[in-house]
Design an enzyme around this catalytic site. Sequence first.
Site, PDB file in Angstrom:
ATOM      1  N   CYS A   1       0.832  -1.207   0.000  1.00 44.06           N
ATOM      2  CA  CYS A   1       0.000   0.000   0.000  1.00 44.06           C
ATOM      3  C   CYS A   1       0.871   1.263   0.000  1.00 44.06           C
ATOM      4  CB  CYS A   1      -0.922  -0.027   1.223  1.00 44.06           C
ATOM      5  SG  CYS A   1      -1.745   1.527   1.587  1.00 44.06           S
TER       6      CYS A   1
ATOM      7  N   CYS B   1       0.180   3.791   2.732  1.00 41.40           N
ATOM      8  CA  CYS B   1       0.643   3.268   4.027  1.00 41.40           C
ATOM      9  C   CYS B   1       2.109   3.635   4.240  1.00 41.40           C
ATOM     10  CB  CYS B   1       0.467   1.754   4.086  1.00 41.40           C
ATOM     11  SG  CYS B   1      -1.253   1.199   3.936  1.00 41.40           S
TER      12      CYS B   1
END
Length: 207
Positions: free
Chosen positions: A104, A107
């Site tokens: 991600c 993230c």
Amino acid sequence: MGAHPTYTVMKGTDMIDEHKRKDLHEESTEKNVEVPIRRRTIYVSLIVLGIIIVAIAGSWYLQQSRGTGTLAPDFSLTDLNGDAFRLSDFKGKVVVIDFMATWCGPCRQQLPHLKVIWEKEDYGDKIVLMSIDIDPTESAETLRSFAQGFPYATWIWARDTANLGQAYQVAGIPKTVIIDQDGHIRFTHTGVTYASTFIEEIDQLLD
């Protein structure tokens, strides 16, 4: 002899011009009718669009704040060092949970913001920070390799083996959940949470 009635004799061109005037008048009348109708249609469309925007915004707000003030679901996980822990073990401290996955991009973008609060001296042992990988296809080795790429990230890292994605209603990542000292959810956000927001929320709980 009586007077003859007076008639206006129209030439062919005059008759055509008269027809044109009638047509133009009728066309103008139709346009005058169409304009208010078009305006009403635009107004109605704008109103409907406004209602849709408000509904979407309301739904987004509810999703962001859902669960705030409720007791955080307790759970038990094992960190990358093989040590088991429970959320309830940290009662009395502010707990920041970072739901994430190694693939991600956002993230990764959030990690420097987590670093700020992790290294904030006046927080010390008053907070607990954990990054939990909710992708069930990722192994502990994958997560460990990812975490090692960020030497400053010495907080708790664990894989989600307790179906926390459902318990904490994780619909997108990164998702941040901040839990107060009594175990109640006080803040949730889906998307990158910035350091300034972390500090603001945590400071309120530590005051």
